[in-house]
Design a protein around this motif. Sequence first.
Motif: not given
Length: 70
Positions: A49-61
């Motif tokens: 199972v893939k752990v990260f399914t959504e990509e966050h923006s630089f500012f969210e990170r």
Amino acid sequence: MDMKMMLLDMLKVFCLFIAFTLLFYYGLRVMHAEYEHYHRYDPPEGPAVKVFTEEHSFFERIHLFFRLGE
């Protein structure tokens, strides 16, 4: 005669040191050759199972980074 025995003992110790150093060096080379083509990061097989399914923006990170204090 005493000095001659001491030099002979020093020569024996030196030869043993060189022999064990070479043995250790070639042992490391053999281990390196054995594990050189061992792929630790192959893609997983089976029901992975893939752990990260959504990509966050630089500012969210960066916000998460400062919020968690890491």
